[in-house]
Design an enzyme around this catalytic site. Structure first.
Site, PDB file in Angstrom:
ATOM      1  CB  CYS A   1       4.370  11.278   1.584  1.00  0.00           C
ATOM      2  SG  CYS A   1       3.989  12.281   3.010  1.00  0.00           S
TER       3      CYS A   1
ATOM      4  CG  LEU B   1       2.881  -6.746  -1.578  1.00  0.00           C
ATOM      5  CD1 LEU B   1       3.145  -8.191  -1.217  1.00  0.00           C
ATOM      6  CD2 LEU B   1       3.833  -6.316  -2.719  1.00  0.00           C
TER       7      LEU B   1
ATOM      8  N   GLY C   1      -0.159   8.033  -5.020  1.00  0.00           N
ATOM      9  CA  GLY C   1      -0.205   9.488  -5.112  1.00  0.00           C
ATOM     10  C   GLY C   1      -0.030  10.045  -3.721  1.00  0.00           C
TER      11      GLY C   1
ATOM     12  CD  GLU D   1       5.152  12.352   8.819  1.00  0.00           C
ATOM     13  OE1 GLU D   1       4.305  11.459   8.973  1.00  0.00           O
ATOM     14  OE2 GLU D   1       5.519  12.786   7.716  1.00  0.00           O
TER      15      GLU D   1
HETATM   16  C1  UDX Z   1       2.549   7.690   3.218  1.00  0.00           C
HETATM   17  C2  UDX Z   1       3.289   6.723   4.159  1.00  0.00           C
HETATM   18  O1  UDX Z   1       2.551   5.503   4.273  1.00  0.00           O
HETATM   19  C3  UDX Z   1       3.493   7.357   5.532  1.00  0.00           C
HETATM   20  O2  UDX Z   1       4.269   6.494   6.345  1.00  0.00           O
HETATM   21  C4  UDX Z   1       4.216   8.690   5.355  1.00  0.00           C
HETATM   22  O3  UDX Z   1       4.384   9.329   6.583  1.00  0.00           O
HETATM   23  C5  UDX Z   1       3.451   9.596   4.399  1.00  0.00           C
HETATM   24  O4  UDX Z   1       3.256   8.916   3.147  1.00  0.00           O
HETATM   25  P1  UDX Z   1       0.044   8.453   2.829  1.00  0.00           P
HETATM   26  O5  UDX Z   1       0.584   9.322   1.735  1.00  0.00           O
HETATM   27  O6  UDX Z   1      -0.946   9.014   3.768  1.00  0.00           O
HETATM   28  O7  UDX Z   1       1.236   7.883   3.727  1.00  0.00           O
HETATM   29  O8  UDX Z   1      -0.661   7.217   2.116  1.00  0.00           O
HETATM   30  P2  UDX Z   1      -0.477   5.641   2.010  1.00  0.00           P
HETATM   31  O9  UDX Z   1      -1.589   4.989   2.731  1.00  0.00           O
HETATM   32  O10 UDX Z   1       0.875   5.198   2.326  1.00  0.00           O
HETATM   33  O11 UDX Z   1      -0.745   5.471   0.437  1.00  0.00           O
HETATM   34  C6  UDX Z   1       0.049   6.163  -0.527  1.00  0.00           C
HETATM   35  C7  UDX Z   1      -0.447   5.879  -1.922  1.00  0.00           C
HETATM   36  O12 UDX Z   1      -0.165   4.547  -2.304  1.00  0.00           O
HETATM   37  C8  UDX Z   1      -1.964   6.048  -2.105  1.00  0.00           C
HETATM   38  O13 UDX Z   1      -2.211   6.650  -3.349  1.00  0.00           O
HETATM   39  C9  UDX Z   1      -2.481   4.628  -2.060  1.00  0.00           C
HETATM   40  O14 UDX Z   1      -3.698   4.471  -2.754  1.00  0.00           O
HETATM   41  C10 UDX Z   1      -1.338   3.878  -2.742  1.00  0.00           C
HETATM   42  N1  UDX Z   1      -1.230   2.468  -2.371  1.00  0.00           N
HETATM   43  C11 UDX Z   1      -0.943   2.105  -1.101  1.00  0.00           C
HETATM   44  C12 UDX Z   1      -1.381   1.481  -3.354  1.00  0.00           C
HETATM   45  O15 UDX Z   1      -1.641   1.790  -4.529  1.00  0.00           O
HETATM   46  N2  UDX Z   1      -1.230   0.162  -3.001  1.00  0.00           N
HETATM   47  C13 UDX Z   1      -0.932  -0.230  -1.743  1.00  0.00           C
HETATM   48  O16 UDX Z   1      -0.803  -1.443  -1.507  1.00  0.00           O
HETATM   49  C14 UDX Z   1      -0.792   0.774  -0.754  1.00  0.00           C
END
Ligand code: UDX
Length: 468
Positions: A283, A273, A280, A154
């Site tokens: 995942c 970006l 965090g 997923e």
């Molecule tokens: C992620 C993946 O996107 C998803 O495809 C997978 O199935 C599960 O892991 P999720 O953990 O829900 O999803 O969060 P996501 O929106 O991807 O953000 C992950 C982390 O990165 C967050 O802490 C978010 O704040 C951070 N982030 C994301 C950034 O710091 N900058 C960004 O540009 C994008």
């Protein structure tokens, strides 16, 4: 819809519950299994244990009809055409994924298989897990002909899991034979045929009847690797922009201008970006570590991933230092904190950089008033209320008389705060923003001393910046 299958989903966490609700939404009969009796009872009574857009609507639409919750894996397996394993794969002490839940579920499924079943790995697992599941089933006496193991990773983001499920970029199926492939194609057909998108109640999103998602078939090992490689790549993108942001801070350049500049290159793309306090969640941290471990097991050094983790860990410390240098000393300071979840739009605090930063502030002797629209209850378990810690019920209560406001999650409602009221309520109009939610020029105009990530404080040349 005419493609109805009976699907058992094992695990009712974020992935399991969202998948269960969405499979019902696209016309299947779903039996969702969890060994937590209390949770099953709550779900059957109409409760929704997680904060997820559209999930309450879907569950209430399909409960008492197409979705049911049970603790009985045996009965669910017996009725199902396909059994999706969506249990947790937490990080073990050595960095690899702890597959004991998958192991336990596979052994129990083995004892319940009474006709042909497709067993689907939905949890993020290392390459070769499908072979292990196959071995477990065979060791428990299930004949080779009675099942196939398929990998169907997923790509759901928390908070937007339902939309991501129903409007995916792609559906990845790792499958070794036509019999299992047919079952999987049938399960996803309401999406891949576009049929779902013409329904009046369809959840809105990027896909339409004329632009349905592609279904990619590949080997099971390739599907397993696709999942790890996707998350590792996205984490790398975030660490990359954070490293660039630190250079921007030093050079007096706005990282958002650079991110826009590089993101317009189609080979790079504009998403993921956003500079900030690091990634965090349940995942990225776990999957980057697990993928490194997988590489090592296969005799490959993937040092790039160690660097991605290093930058991510540093980012929290750098931001903490930024708070300290904005306030000179932290001992005895009253700080308002917006955001405890690992990102906006979720109540999940697992591996949240926000939690770590609050813990650093407490260690340094600050008093904090914390506010998060959804994650406070979960946060109280790790940061309990006490002499140094209070929880507020809204943003303005949190900032009352605070020496500064620290922003740690990117909730939309934080970005929509009434800035005039915020300035009047804070004791000192200082905002240290780890998520770059505000325009530095606007903040200056509104009378704030504003610090963010990779964006210089616009004291000099403000006019020029604004007129650009
Ligand atoms: C992620 C993946 O996107 C998803 O495809 C997978 O199935 C599960 O892991 P999720 O953990 O829900 O999803 O969060 P996501 O929106 O991807 O953000 C992950 C982390 O990165 C967050 O802490 C978010 O704040 C951070 N982030 C994301 C950034 O710091 N900058 C960004 O540009 C994008």
């Amino acid at each position: 819809m005419k493609h109805q299958a009976t699907i058992a989903v094992v695990g009712s966490g974020y992935v399991g519950l969202v998948s269960a609700a969405c499979f019902a939404e696209i016309g299947h009969r779903v039996i969702c299994v969890d060994n937590d009796e209390e949770k099953v009872h709550m779900l059957n009574a109409g409760g929704v244990p997680i904060h997820e857009e559209y999930l309450p609507e879907l569950l209430s639409r399909h409960q008492n009809g197409s979705v049911e919750f049970t603790t009985k894996l045996h009965e669910a397996t017996a009725q199902a055409d396909a059994v999706f394993i969506a249990v947790g794969t937490p990080q073990s002490d050595t960095g690899d994924a702890d597959l004991s839940y998958v192991d336990a579920v596979a052994s129990e499924i083995a004892r319940s298989v009474d006709g042909y079943k497709v067993i689907v790995e939905k949890s993020t697992v290392p390459v070769y897990t499908n072979e292990w599941i196959t071995r477990i089933l065979e060791r428990n006496g299930t004949s080779k002909e009675a099942f196939d193991v398929v990998s169907n990773p997923e790509f759901l983001r928390e908070g937007t899991g339902v939309t991501d499920f129903l409007h995916p970029n792609r559906i990845v199926i790792g499958v070794e034979n036509e019999r299992a492939a047919k079952v999987m194609r049938r399960i996803y057909e309401p999406l891949t045929s576009g049929e779902y998108y013409s329904l009046p109640h369809a959840v809105p999103g990027g896909r339409t009847a004329s632009n349905p998602p592609p279904l990619l078939e590949m080997s099971t090992k390739a599907a397993e690797l696709t999942k790890h490689a996707t998350n590792a790549f996205l984490a790398m993108k975030i660490s990359f922009i954070n490293a660039v942001a630190n250079i921007c801070d030093a050079a007096g350049v706005n990282v958002e201008e650079v991110a826009k500049g590089i993101g317009m290159d189609e080979r790079i793309g504009p998403k993921f970006l956003r500079a900030g306090i690091g990634y965090g969640g349940s995942c990225f941290p776990k999957d980057v570590a697990a993928f490194r471990w997988v590489a090592e097991q296969l005799g490959q050094q993937f040092d790039l991933l160690a660097e991605v983790e290093k930058i991510n860990n540093q980012q929290k410390k750098l931001f903490f230092r930024k708070i300290r240098s904005a306030l000179w000393t932290l001992r005895g300071k009253d700080l308002a904190v917006f955001g405890l979840a690992f990102k906006g739009g979720t109540d999940d605090i697992r591996e949240s950089p926000a939690i770590e930063i609050v813990q650093m502030l407490l260690k340094e002797g600050s008093r904090v008033t914390l506010f998060d629209p959804a994650a406070s209850e979960r946060a109280k378990a790790v940061i309990p209320e006490g002499p140094q810690v209070r929880y507020a019920t809204d943003m303005y209560e949190a900032v009352r008389d605070a020496h500064a406001l620290v922003i740690l999650s990117d909730w939309q409602e934080f970005a929509a705060v009434d800035l005039d009221r915020l300035r009047q309520t804070l004791r000192h109009p200082i905002v240290i923003d780890g998520r770059n939610l505000f325009d530095p020029v606007l903040m200056l105009d509104k009378g704030f001393t504003y610090f963010s990530v990779g964006r210089p404080y616009p004291a000099v040349g403000t006019k020029a910046l604004k007129d650009r």
